[in-house]
Motif scaffolding. Sequence first.
Motif, PDB file in Angstrom:
ATOM      1  N   ASP A 346     -28.124  36.821  -1.124  1.00 48.55           N
ATOM      2  CA  ASP A 346     -27.368  36.793   0.084  1.00 48.55           C
ATOM      3  C   ASP A 346     -27.171  35.288   0.440  1.00 48.55           C
ATOM      4  OD1 ASP A 346     -26.886  39.483  -0.528  1.00 48.55           O
ATOM      5  OD2 ASP A 346     -27.552  40.185   1.464  1.00 48.55           O
ATOM      6  N   LEU A 347     -25.809  34.902   0.485  1.00 50.71           N
ATOM      7  CA  LEU A 347     -25.719  33.619   0.823  1.00 50.71           C
ATOM      8  C   LEU A 347     -25.364  33.664   2.396  1.00 50.71           C
ATOM      9  CD1 LEU A 347     -24.984  30.680   0.191  1.00 50.71           C
ATOM     10  CD2 LEU A 347     -22.480  31.494  -0.134  1.00 50.71           C
ATOM     11  N   LEU A 348     -24.695  34.737   2.750  1.00 46.26           N
ATOM     12  CA  LEU A 348     -24.416  34.863   4.020  1.00 46.26           C
ATOM     13  C   LEU A 348     -24.308  36.366   4.663  1.00 46.26           C
ATOM     14  CD1 LEU A 348     -22.703  33.364   6.523  1.00 46.26           C
ATOM     15  CD2 LEU A 348     -20.477  34.101   5.550  1.00 46.26           C
ATOM     16  N   THR A 349     -24.976  36.409   5.644  1.00 41.87           N
ATOM     17  CA  THR A 349     -24.837  37.680   6.265  1.00 41.87           C
ATOM     18  C   THR A 349     -24.673  37.857   7.741  1.00 41.87           C
ATOM     19  OG1 THR A 349     -26.867  38.287   4.950  1.00 41.87           O
ATOM     20  CG2 THR A 349     -26.444  39.653   6.899  1.00 41.87           C
ATOM     21  N   PHE A 350     -23.561  38.692   8.075  1.00 43.59           N
ATOM     22  CA  PHE A 350     -23.272  38.980   9.690  1.00 43.59           C
ATOM     23  C   PHE A 350     -23.740  40.500  10.000  1.00 43.59           C
ATOM     24  CE2 PHE A 350     -20.667  35.614   9.208  1.00 43.59           C
ATOM     25  CZ  PHE A 350     -19.750  35.369  10.221  1.00 43.59           C
ATOM     26  N   SER A 351     -24.477  40.355  11.222  1.00 42.31           N
ATOM     27  CA  SER A 351     -25.274  41.681  11.435  1.00 42.31           C
ATOM     28  C   SER A 351     -24.679  41.841  13.059  1.00 42.31           C
ATOM     29  CB  SER A 351     -26.654  41.417  11.362  1.00 42.31           C
ATOM     30  OG  SER A 351     -27.380  42.718  11.866  1.00 42.31           O
ATOM     31  N   ASN A 352     -23.759  42.897  12.933  1.00 44.34           N
ATOM     32  CA  ASN A 352     -23.722  43.250  14.291  1.00 44.34           C
ATOM     33  C   ASN A 352     -22.840  41.996  15.304  1.00 44.34           C
ATOM     34  OD1 ASN A 352     -24.180  45.754  13.793  1.00 44.34           O
ATOM     35  ND2 ASN A 352     -26.362  45.536  14.242  1.00 44.34           N
ATOM     36  N   SER A 376     -20.655  33.700  -5.340  1.00 44.60           N
ATOM     37  CA  SER A 376     -19.581  34.785  -5.204  1.00 44.60           C
ATOM     38  C   SER A 376     -18.307  34.124  -4.557  1.00 44.60           C
ATOM     39  CB  SER A 376     -20.058  35.965  -4.813  1.00 44.60           C
ATOM     40  OG  SER A 376     -20.287  35.807  -3.380  1.00 44.60           O
ATOM     41  N   THR A 377     -17.278  34.841  -4.661  1.00 41.22           N
ATOM     42  CA  THR A 377     -15.991  34.835  -3.972  1.00 41.22           C
ATOM     43  C   THR A 377     -15.759  35.996  -3.038  1.00 41.22           C
ATOM     44  OG1 THR A 377     -14.708  35.707  -5.674  1.00 41.22           O
ATOM     45  CG2 THR A 377     -15.158  33.202  -5.627  1.00 41.22           C
ATOM     46  N   LEU A 378     -15.309  35.595  -1.837  1.00 44.38           N
ATOM     47  CA  LEU A 378     -15.008  36.668  -0.729  1.00 44.38           C
ATOM     48  C   LEU A 378     -13.597  36.362  -0.311  1.00 44.38           C
ATOM     49  CD1 LEU A 378     -15.958  38.905   1.217  1.00 44.38           C
ATOM     50  CD2 LEU A 378     -16.601  37.100   2.815  1.00 44.38           C
ATOM     51  N   GLU A 530     -12.379  28.268 -11.583  1.00 45.05           N
ATOM     52  CA  GLU A 530     -13.133  27.589 -12.870  1.00 45.05           C
ATOM     53  C   GLU A 530     -14.004  26.547 -12.196  1.00 45.05           C
ATOM     54  OE1 GLU A 530     -11.585  24.414 -16.216  1.00 45.05           O
ATOM     55  OE2 GLU A 530     -10.095  25.638 -15.302  1.00 45.05           O
ATOM     56  N   MET A 531     -13.880  25.964 -11.174  1.00 44.56           N
ATOM     57  CA  MET A 531     -14.758  25.098 -10.836  1.00 44.56           C
ATOM     58  C   MET A 531     -16.092  25.654 -10.298  1.00 44.56           C
ATOM     59  SD  MET A 531     -14.069  22.266  -7.572  1.00 44.56           S
ATOM     60  CE  MET A 531     -15.525  21.691  -6.654  1.00 44.56           C
ATOM     61  N   SER A 532     -16.005  26.840  -9.483  1.00 42.35           N
ATOM     62  CA  SER A 532     -17.113  27.502  -9.103  1.00 42.35           C
ATOM     63  C   SER A 532     -17.863  28.230 -10.437  1.00 42.35           C
ATOM     64  CB  SER A 532     -16.380  29.071  -8.254  1.00 42.35           C
ATOM     65  OG  SER A 532     -17.563  29.716  -7.938  1.00 42.35           O
ATOM     66  N   ALA A 533     -17.267  28.556 -11.406  1.00 46.45           N
ATOM     67  CA  ALA A 533     -18.106  28.849 -12.627  1.00 46.45           C
ATOM     68  C   ALA A 533     -18.842  27.430 -13.310  1.00 46.45           C
ATOM     69  CB  ALA A 533     -16.923  29.410 -13.424  1.00 46.45           C
ATOM     70  N   GLU A 534     -18.221  26.608 -13.281  1.00 51.55           N
ATOM     71  CA  GLU A 534     -18.700  25.410 -13.692  1.00 51.55           C
ATOM     72  C   GLU A 534     -19.960  24.903 -12.909  1.00 51.55           C
ATOM     73  OE1 GLU A 534     -15.738  22.315 -13.960  1.00 51.55           O
ATOM     74  OE2 GLU A 534     -14.621  23.265 -15.550  1.00 51.55           O
ATOM     75  N   SER A 535     -19.818  24.892 -11.574  1.00 52.67           N
ATOM     76  CA  SER A 535     -20.912  24.318 -10.821  1.00 52.67           C
ATOM     77  C   SER A 535     -21.992  25.311 -10.882  1.00 52.67           C
ATOM     78  CB  SER A 535     -20.466  24.108  -9.355  1.00 52.67           C
ATOM     79  OG  SER A 535     -20.005  25.324  -8.631  1.00 52.67           O
ATOM     80  N   LYS A 536     -21.736  26.735 -11.072  1.00 50.73           N
ATOM     81  CA  LYS A 536     -22.770  27.645 -10.957  1.00 50.73           C
ATOM     82  C   LYS A 536     -23.534  27.789  -9.460  1.00 50.73           C
ATOM     83  CE  LYS A 536     -23.550  27.713 -15.991  1.00 50.73           C
ATOM     84  NZ  LYS A 536     -24.742  27.557 -17.186  1.00 50.73           N
ATOM     85  N   GLY A 537     -22.641  27.258  -8.525  1.00 48.06           N
ATOM     86  CA  GLY A 537     -23.460  27.383  -7.305  1.00 48.06           C
ATOM     87  C   GLY A 537     -22.514  27.504  -6.143  1.00 48.06           C
ATOM     88  N   MET A 538     -21.111  26.971  -6.357  1.00 48.97           N
ATOM     89  CA  MET A 538     -20.244  27.023  -5.224  1.00 48.97           C
ATOM     90  C   MET A 538     -19.837  28.392  -4.913  1.00 48.97           C
ATOM     91  SD  MET A 538     -16.804  24.997  -4.709  1.00 48.97           S
ATOM     92  CE  MET A 538     -15.664  25.994  -5.504  1.00 48.97           C
ATOM     93  N   SER A 539     -19.815  28.940  -3.842  1.00 44.83           N
ATOM     94  CA  SER A 539     -19.214  30.112  -3.345  1.00 44.83           C
ATOM     95  C   SER A 539     -18.007  29.791  -2.475  1.00 44.83           C
ATOM     96  CB  SER A 539     -20.132  30.781  -2.608  1.00 44.83           C
ATOM     97  OG  SER A 539     -21.404  31.296  -3.021  1.00 44.83           O
ATOM     98  N   MET A 540     -16.955  30.792  -2.651  1.00 46.13           N
ATOM     99  CA  MET A 540     -15.808  30.698  -2.051  1.00 46.13           C
ATOM    100  C   MET A 540     -15.422  31.808  -0.843  1.00 46.13           C
ATOM    101  SD  MET A 540     -12.430  29.291  -3.807  1.00 46.13           S
ATOM    102  CE  MET A 540     -12.498  30.804  -5.014  1.00 46.13           C
TER     103      MET A 540
END
Length: 593
Positions: A346-352, A376-378, A530-540
Amino acid sequence: MRLIGGYVRRHIAMVCTALTFLLVETITDLLQPTLMSHVVDDGVTRRDVSSVLHWGMVMLGAAALGAMAAVIRNVYSSRFSQLIGRDIRSDAFAKVMRLPFQSVDRLRTSAIITRITNDVVQIQNFTQGMTRIMLKAPITCIGAIVLIIIQVPRQTAVILVVILVCAALTTASMRAGFPRFMRAQKALDSLGSASREFLVSVRVIKSFGAEDREQRKFDIAAGHFARATVSASRISAVYGPLINLTVNAGIIALLWLSRTQDPGRIGVLMACVNYMTQVLFALGRVSAILNTAVRASASAHRIEEIFDEPDERPTGEGPAQTESKNARHKPSENPVRPRTNAAGTDLLTFSNVTFTHPGASASSLKQLSFHMPGPSTLGIIGPTGSGKTTLITMIPRFYQPQKGTILYRGVPLNSMDLHDLRAHMAIVPQHPVLFTGTVRSNLLWGDPAATDEELWQAIRRASADEFIEHLDHGIDAEIGQGGVNLSGGQQQRLSLARALLRKPELLILDDCTSALDGFTEARVLDNLREMSAESKGMSMIVVSQRISTVRGMDEILVMNAGSLSDSGTHDELMSKSAQYHAIFESQIGPVRA
């Protein structure tokens, strides 16, 4: 006045130099009436021309020495006051840069501008007067009184009465003046706010033909400021003449009591009257500079409110780590780095998470919980006021939740170094912010070391190349203040290119494609994926009110009144979320069977 004292100590050598020459100037001024008495008593009365010439030359020499000292004192006092103004403005600006958003919201932008500009001017006026008039006036006053008592000791009682009455009037003037000057400065805040609101919104105002309404608002603010200033000015208008009356009454009493004075010492009487005139002038100056001091004190108090605000905490745990007024941020030697938590990737978690803006009647976020795997993209969608923008401002810790926790790669946000946290992210706001300069200078905010090739790569990914290539001078084309010479869509794409140049781990887009047509928006989103897939690390994270913007995201959050209504992919939400389905039909049309 501790604020002013701290800045005076920074330039103490310059202050001492100015005060030394001020003392020389004051002593020469005090010598003039005594020297004149020698001219009259030793020369004129006795018809001794040589004595007149001797004492006349001494007077001329003393006047020349005083004039030279005054010139040097003026140079040092002017430089000293300007340096203090520079230091206060610089430190106040640096402090504002370190303030959390809550403090900026509470202080208000227009009030901060007034404090850094007009309030600093009041302090400059006071510090310059301090080394030019304020210290000279009391020294002159005390010296003149002492010399009167020495030369005509029988009139000591008259002098003491004059001093006591003038001291009482001056004290009353200060007590009455401080709250009035404070109200005047606050009224100036309101005037600045009205001016700023008009200038920022001038296009909307003119388009609605609301100039008269805004003129009335400005006139009201200007009227409040005028009345507050007049109220403050009345203090000196009332107490100044009373002080003058008291000293003039003292002069009359001195002349009356000296009516039996030895005619051979008429020069001494003339000197005493001259000294009483100096006392009158000095007290008038003291009264004026004390009014300036009261105003400067009110202004210093307002500036201290900025310095007293706690800094953004580099880490959220424990007491705020407030830096000194001159300190610049230094990266943490042992920052808490993001890591993968034990539960997975998990990159980001909001809890309550619950958050309420200061002064708001309802919470902007209520018990919000979700997680975002990485990369991932959200997508985040929902009606106006549903908490979408508030949610994303929590991620870079612009605001901190009152309840609940937020994790970035398993690490609580409030335990991460603030600058290290934000170094992983890039945010494109709903309303793009561009700076006066060139296209290049605006893009280089994303990466100051970027090459031309990297600049153009970011420009093409943001689909900004189609208009930048046609600008005069290309990426070196000038941009007006706030991007005034670019359209809304061009501003958004340029702002997006700046963020992409940073090569962030997490790219946050806050409805930043709202001014783009559907075709251009689709091309931009395709480029980002496409940029996210190329970098294999950028989430959005993409915030929008349009289904077409978020439908291609890996997961979509549906917000409503600060709560999470539902979540899932586009297809899942179409089948299970009535709110998402209703938004789809309102924007795209009924779903065909």
